[in-house]
Motif scaffolding. Structure first.
Motif, mmCIF file in Angstrom:
data_model
loop_
_atom_site.group_PDB
_atom_site.id
_atom_site.type_symbol
_atom_site.label_atom_id
_atom_site.label_comp_id
_atom_site.label_asym_id
_atom_site.label_seq_id
_atom_site.Cartn_x
_atom_site.Cartn_y
_atom_site.Cartn_z
ATOM 1 N N PHE A 12 0.946 -1.366 -0.096
ATOM 2 C CA PHE A 12 0.001 -0.137 0.013
ATOM 3 C C PHE A 12 0.801 1.249 0.094
ATOM 4 C CE2 PHE A 12 -2.254 -3.131 2.255
ATOM 5 C CZ PHE A 12 -3.171 -3.721 1.476
ATOM 6 N N ARG A 440 -5.732 13.275 7.709
ATOM 7 C CA ARG A 440 -5.503 12.224 6.809
ATOM 8 C C ARG A 440 -6.784 11.398 6.186
ATOM 9 N NH1 ARG A 440 -0.390 10.186 6.129
ATOM 10 N NH2 ARG A 440 -1.109 8.293 5.559
ATOM 11 N N ASN B 164 7.135 10.338 6.622
ATOM 12 C CA ASN B 164 6.624 10.641 5.456
ATOM 13 C C ASN B 164 5.164 10.443 5.295
ATOM 14 O OD1 ASN B 164 5.967 10.869 2.634
ATOM 15 N ND2 ASN B 164 7.660 9.060 2.112
ATOM 16 N N PRO B 165 4.448 11.596 5.103
ATOM 17 C CA PRO B 165 2.946 11.416 4.915
ATOM 18 C C PRO B 165 2.258 11.113 3.748
ATOM 19 C CG PRO B 165 3.713 13.989 4.558
ATOM 20 C CD PRO B 165 4.791 13.157 4.792
ATOM 21 N N ALA B 166 3.277 10.643 2.712
ATOM 22 C CA ALA B 166 2.558 10.214 1.383
ATOM 23 C C ALA B 166 2.179 8.675 1.468
ATOM 24 C CB ALA B 166 3.677 10.590 0.339
ATOM 25 N N TYR B 167 2.713 8.101 2.587
ATOM 26 C CA TYR B 167 2.375 6.539 2.618
ATOM 27 C C TYR B 167 0.676 6.583 2.818
ATOM 28 C CZ TYR B 167 7.339 5.049 2.685
ATOM 29 O OH TYR B 167 8.296 4.571 2.206
ATOM 30 N N ILE B 168 0.107 5.440 2.259
ATOM 31 C CA ILE B 168 -1.216 5.400 2.729
ATOM 32 C C ILE B 168 -1.329 4.539 3.922
ATOM 33 C CG2 ILE B 168 -3.381 4.076 1.925
ATOM 34 C CD1 ILE B 168 -2.310 6.449 0.120
ATOM 35 N N GLU B 169 -0.272 3.573 4.187
ATOM 36 C CA GLU B 169 -0.113 2.816 5.196
ATOM 37 C C GLU B 169 0.905 3.500 5.990
ATOM 38 O OE1 GLU B 169 -0.279 0.797 8.059
ATOM 39 O OE2 GLU B 169 -1.322 -0.395 6.692
ATOM 40 N N THR B 170 0.442 4.102 7.472
ATOM 41 C CA THR B 170 1.334 4.917 8.172
ATOM 42 C C THR B 170 2.445 4.183 8.827
ATOM 43 O OG1 THR B 170 -0.128 4.574 10.182
ATOM 44 C CG2 THR B 170 -0.442 6.458 8.649
ATOM 45 N N PHE B 171 2.263 2.716 8.952
ATOM 46 C CA PHE B 171 3.494 2.001 9.307
ATOM 47 C C PHE B 171 4.579 2.128 8.578
ATOM 48 C CE2 PHE B 171 -0.200 0.487 12.106
ATOM 49 C CZ PHE B 171 0.605 0.280 13.359
ATOM 50 N N MET B 172 4.481 2.351 7.311
ATOM 51 C CA MET B 172 5.533 2.315 6.539
ATOM 52 C C MET B 172 6.248 3.875 6.735
ATOM 53 S SD MET B 172 5.645 -0.142 4.593
ATOM 54 C CE MET B 172 6.834 0.295 3.461
#
Lengths: 461, 461
Positions: A12, A440, B164-172
């Motif tokens: 994702f 978000r 990095n706010p661009a991830y959909i999945e915040t754990f990334m």
């Protein structure tokens, strides 16, 4: 939790390195959609725009000063983004005002207790002295009718069927309970009741009464109708068990004023190849008077504007005309939605799709489509492109109230479907405030809508 | 919004009429899973149990009085549900204490400004007088190394790479940023720095510093390391641009005490056919000391207990042994998870699956599985049964920290994956409180876990 790597979440994610956005035709759809989400999550404007709408303007029921300010604000906002055309569409709207804050009291052998109520939208008043009467509690219209006129006449009917918490999708629970609010006053009046008190449409137990439209019927006496908070409903029900003859006192004095002039607010980007084909995306600008109207439906308006802003910011030049519409008066009349469709018909405009966001600014889950099976299948073909963004639920379903009047054989009416778990805790209540919106979640919703609009524009429908 | 019917949402709903739960073997899996979700949404206990854990016990860092109270509470809670066996498992845990509240101040040509910081877990102190030094701001270890000893020696290193706010999945985004917190103190000390200040692992801008473990390395000087709130980090960065020679003063005096005796808390329902095959479900009972540890990980613990309670309440008699484990010391040592695996090995226990909930109590989205491809495919075959409940993301991925030590060729390690958008706003910060948890979202998570456990128990893995 501590850090633990996970392979599933890689699926994702996308890289942080900057990729300049080339002309869309040169890039695969997956890359364009990735850019849309990145722009929304890193540079999205919905959240700050919503902050202004909610905290600087606030409540904006049709006909109110807030509604007029919201018209001015969203027009200026869209002009500031340099959309090709920004204009107002006149529409006459109902003008109902709540008047002074309502009061309600349970008067039983145990003493007197105030409970939070609010007049339902469109309701008539009790007069300045208020109404005091005995209470009959029912769970359904069937139960009410079985009680009959003898047991109902002269009393207040208390509709206390809770929303069903067992549904996964909370809109189903709303559907099953909202007849009490919409028609309770009519059904109670048919049997001679003097008032209707309706348990708030809220899945949580709290102290906020939730308003919403109530209806009256020609030839049936209009009786005052109010919502009581869920905690208040629980209390009243308990007290009735202890003292079935208790009195309920309530006072509310709303008024229906003459219709007022208001506006739909429209912004558009003109199509480069088929400007006559229109894709409209929208939310409703009016809100109930009790709240800031954050999730209902400030979020939908700000997302609709954001769809156009995202396309422009990413230099995506649509082939078709993309229009953002802030409909006026969804809550108590739907005049804005009807007017928009009426003008579209008069002007022989060709709308190929209409997308509505009016289910809150929560994490996006999908889209529900009201169209021919062929068109639904067309949209469903994009599932693989949208799934990486959590948009898993794409299929047949309702479009939305404001876009409903556009319905014909050719248009696809599409409802944006975010996660529904928290919506009815704030819906139509004073708790529907800006701080209940997550940045978000909101920006992801605007990106989801922009991604779908991008695909519809590119491939048609 | 006003009411509008929708076909799509019918797909996610189920009838309100009561269907008595028959023996599971007589019912299709879809019906059993429906009963599980209904029970959780109408009679679920996770939320009220979590309220107690968060508001009556509160912070429970390993070795603290709160942790000991949480052990007693969850043991009694599981006993009250009548599980077949409830017991404690002794484990020695690190005992780090924060000491008095930290202080930090930016001292520049513009004056003095306090900023919110908190010591990182395991960090050493500054001494009673605190440390005052110039600051070098970096975004990465690479940038730090390029500065070299000359520019770093005697200074405080300020690690300010945002998530990095661009991830959909915040754990990334967490994965990409957390090296600063985990290893910043080591890398800074290698070049002679006297302290490390790390931007909080938080996607939002606010005033809460977020703690979490920092590491030291043998042979490298241990220097004090603290997290600064995201707003504080922004301020410090701006001030440094205006006055590169500003001084940063901070004082923190945590201590590492001798290891303390603590416990994993275990409850189980014995299997009727294969009691020797164990399915374990769990969360971690310890939390950081700053917060109530609601989402991290009170929710996981309460959901694990709820899985067993749901099975019992619905009279589902598992063939295999189902065990709920509250692991101690996930946050700063993982001693509980290691102890549990060690005892399992010693006792030659046969664990076929381990499910962990440690990503917050948000709306369920799926499960990530760390196992052989065959086993992952087995779980994926249940997708159609789970999709109506929003569990769309089922596939390969990480299991979880506490269950990691159980890994072998035969077990399936499974991570429960809720929506991640809001998690890092509260993670390891004082904002991780009970009121940030939504009741329906939490109970849906417990039901999702129970549904998966039901399927694994019935079909094996």
């Amino acid at each position: 939790m501590f850090y633990k790597p996970s392979r599933i979440i890689f699926a994702f994610a996308f890289s942080f390195r900057f990729i300049s956005v080339q002309a869309q035709s040169q890039q695969p759809d997956s890359a364009v959609i990735r850019h849309i989400f990145r722009e929304a999550l890193t540079q999205g404007k919905s959240y700050e725009n919503l902050r202004y709408l909610c905290t600087q303007i606030g409540p904006r029921l049709s006909g109110s000063a807030g509604a007029a300010q919201a018209v001015t604000y969203t027009k200026k906002l869209m002009e500031s983004y340099g959309f090709d055309r920004v204009y107002l569409q006149e529409v006459m709207v109902p003008h109902w005002v709540r008047g002074e804050k309502e009061k309600a009291q349970i008067q039983s052998t145990k003493g007197r207790q105030m409970v939070p109520i609010c007049a339902l939208g469109g309701a008539v008043g009790t007069g300045k002295k208020g109404i005091k009467a005995q209470v009959v509690e029912v769970r359904s219209f069937e139960e009410l009718r079985q009680l009959g006129r003898v047991k109902v006449q002269g009393k207040v009917v208390f509709f206390n069927r809770p929303m069903n918490p067992a549904y996964i999708e909370t809109f189903m629970a709303y559907r099953d309970a909202v007849d009490q609010r919409g028609s309770g006053a009519i059904e109670a009046a048919k049997l001679g009741a003097v008032g209707a008190i309706v348990r708030s449409m809220n899945l949580a137990l709290d102290d906020f009464p939730h308003t919403g439209t109530t209806r009256y019927e020609d030839g049936i006496t209009k009786i005052p109708a109010a919502a009581i908070s869920t905690n208040g409903a629980e209390l009243l029900s308990r007290q009735l068990k202890a003292d079935p003859n208790l009195a309920f006192y309530f006072k509310m004095n709303p008024e229906t004023l003459p219709d007022a002039l208001s506006h739909n607010v429209i912004g558009e980007i003109k199509g480069s190849e088929h400007p006559e084909e229109i894709i409209v995306v929208g939310g409703h600008l009016d809100s109930w008077d009790l709240a800031q109207g954050a999730h209902d439906d400030g979020t939908g308006c700000m997302q609709a504007i954001e769809v156009l802003r995202l396309l422009k910011a990413l230099n995506i030049k649509p082939k078709r005309t993309i229009r953002a519409v802030m409909y006026m008066n969804e809550e108590n009349g739907l005049r804005g939605g009807r007017k928009y469709a009426e003008v579209a018909l008069t002007n022989k405009e060709n709308h190929i799709a209409a997308l509505e966001s009016d289910a809150g600014g929560f994490t996006p889950r999908g889209f529900s489509i009201d169209a021919t099976p062929n068109k639904i299948a067309e949209v469903a073909r994009w599932k693989a492109l949208l799934a990486p963004y959590g948009l898993n639920n794409i299929g047949a379903g309702g479009g939305g109230a404001d876009i409903g009047p556009l319905k014909n054989d050719k248009i696809a009416l599409i409802g944006f479907r975010p996660d529904s778990q928290r919506y009815f805790e704030v819906h139509h209540a004073a708790s529907d405030t800006f701080d209940r919106v997550n940045q978000r979640e909101l920006e992801l919703g605007g990106a989801a809508m922009a991604a779908l609009v991008y695909l519809i524009d590119k491939y048609g429908l």
